[in-house]
Design an enzyme around this catalytic site. Structure first.
Site, PDB file in Angstrom:
ATOM      1  N   ASN A 221       0.840  -1.209   0.000  1.00 12.78           N
ATOM      2  CA  ASN A 221       0.000   0.000   0.000  1.00 12.78           C
ATOM      3  C   ASN A 221       0.871   1.254   0.000  1.00 12.78           C
ATOM      4  OD1 ASN A 221      -3.084  -0.445   0.265  1.00 12.78           O
ATOM      5  ND2 ASN A 221      -2.194  -2.016   1.585  1.00 12.78           N
TER       6      ASN A 221
ATOM      7  N   LYS B 270       6.197   9.317  21.236  1.00 10.66           N
ATOM      8  CA  LYS B 270       6.821  10.636  21.402  1.00 10.66           C
ATOM      9  C   LYS B 270       7.728  10.937  20.201  1.00 10.66           C
ATOM     10  CE  LYS B 270       9.475  13.141  24.790  1.00 10.66           C
ATOM     11  NZ  LYS B 270      10.642  12.928  25.619  1.00 10.66           N
TER      12      LYS B 270
ATOM     13  N   MET C 209       1.140  -1.904  12.436  1.00 14.95           N
ATOM     14  CA  MET C 209       0.577  -2.887  13.362  1.00 14.95           C
ATOM     15  C   MET C 209       0.558  -2.443  14.822  1.00 14.95           C
ATOM     16  SD  MET C 209      -0.217  -4.805  11.051  1.00 14.95           S
ATOM     17  CE  MET C 209      -0.666  -6.469  11.423  1.00 14.95           C
TER      18      MET C 209
ATOM     19  N   HIS D  11      -8.220  -1.303   6.662  1.00 14.71           N
ATOM     20  CA  HIS D  11      -8.420  -2.601   7.321  1.00 14.71           C
ATOM     21  C   HIS D  11      -8.899  -3.607   6.270  1.00 14.71           C
ATOM     22  CE1 HIS D  11      -9.065  -5.131  10.819  1.00 14.71           C
ATOM     23  NE2 HIS D  11     -10.241  -5.479  10.333  1.00 14.71           N
TER      24      HIS D  11
END
Ligand code: GRF
Length: 215
Positions: A15, A68, A88, A107
């Site tokens: 993707n 962070k 993931m 998804h």
């Protein structure tokens, strides 16, 4: 000035590559400025190098430090969209609060079916679904539960080889993800923060161009 996109990926990166190509072809009016990954061995990294996209590997253990560092990258890049493509990790409400309405996820199932799982395709086959597909949604505090933007579906034969079913779903992903990104960047798909839902400026888009049933 051209929009910037930062893609987050943990896996093979098909993707990611497709989004890079669609940007280079100017189908998506943006440049993929950076790939963020939590996996030093992710296939997406090789693809990024091939296309000259900057890569940042962020150690996600512990999560708060990973987030962070990823937030620092985002602050520096200042992208119009943050695109999760096979990323993931579940991000915290704090992470979402910084980029609400700008984080997308894909998804490999027709949500809310098989939500919150990393093996949605295997489960779809196990449950012998006949209509499979994929969903692009905004990321909120829930896991796979943010406002749905687009879905594409295909008929499948659960007795078919799983690789073939995966291929079918991936090819749908490669169509709808760029279409959604383009729609958002062109102002045709809008996140309505007050009502936590999606508004389509062009009704035709909602009905035909990105919602497709392929047989
Ligand atoms: C896709 O099936 C996507 O729906 C899921 O992870 C997979 C990533 O595939 N979230 P790739 O790494 O883009 O090939």
């Amino acid at each position: 000035m051209k929009h910037k996109i930062v893609v987050f990926a943990s896996g093979s990166g098909s993707n990611f590559e497709n989004i890079v190509l669609k940007s280079k072809e100017n189908y998506i009016p943006a440049e993929v400025s950076c790939l963020v990954t939590d996996k030093a061995g992710a296939g997406a990294i090789k693809r990024a190098i091939r296309y000259g996209v900057k890569v940042v590997v962020v150690n996600w253990k512990p999560r708060y430090l990973g987030e962070k560092n990823a937030l620092c990258v985002l602050e520096k890049e200042n992208p119009s969209l943050v695109v999760f493509a096979g990323f993931m990790k579940v991000v915290s409400p704090e992470f979402v609060s910084h980029w609400r309405g700008k984080i997308l996820n894909i998804h490999p199932a027709l949500l809310p079916a098989f939500e919150g799982t990393t093996n949605a395709i295997e489960l779809s086959v196990e449950k012998r679904v006949r209509i499979a597909g994929c969903t692009v949604h905004f990321v909120d505090e829930s896991v796979d539960g943010g406002p749905i933007i687009a879905q594409a579906a295909t008929l499948i034969d659960p007795d078919e080889e799983i690789e073939k079913i995966e291929q079918k779903i991936h090819s749908l992903e490669h169509k709808i993800y760029p279409a959604v990104i383009k729609g958002i960047l062109e102002g045709k798909i809008i996140f309505d923060q007050q009502n936590n839902r999606v508004i389509f400026k062009d009704n035709k888009m909602q009905l035909s161009s990105i919602f497709s049933i392929e047989i």
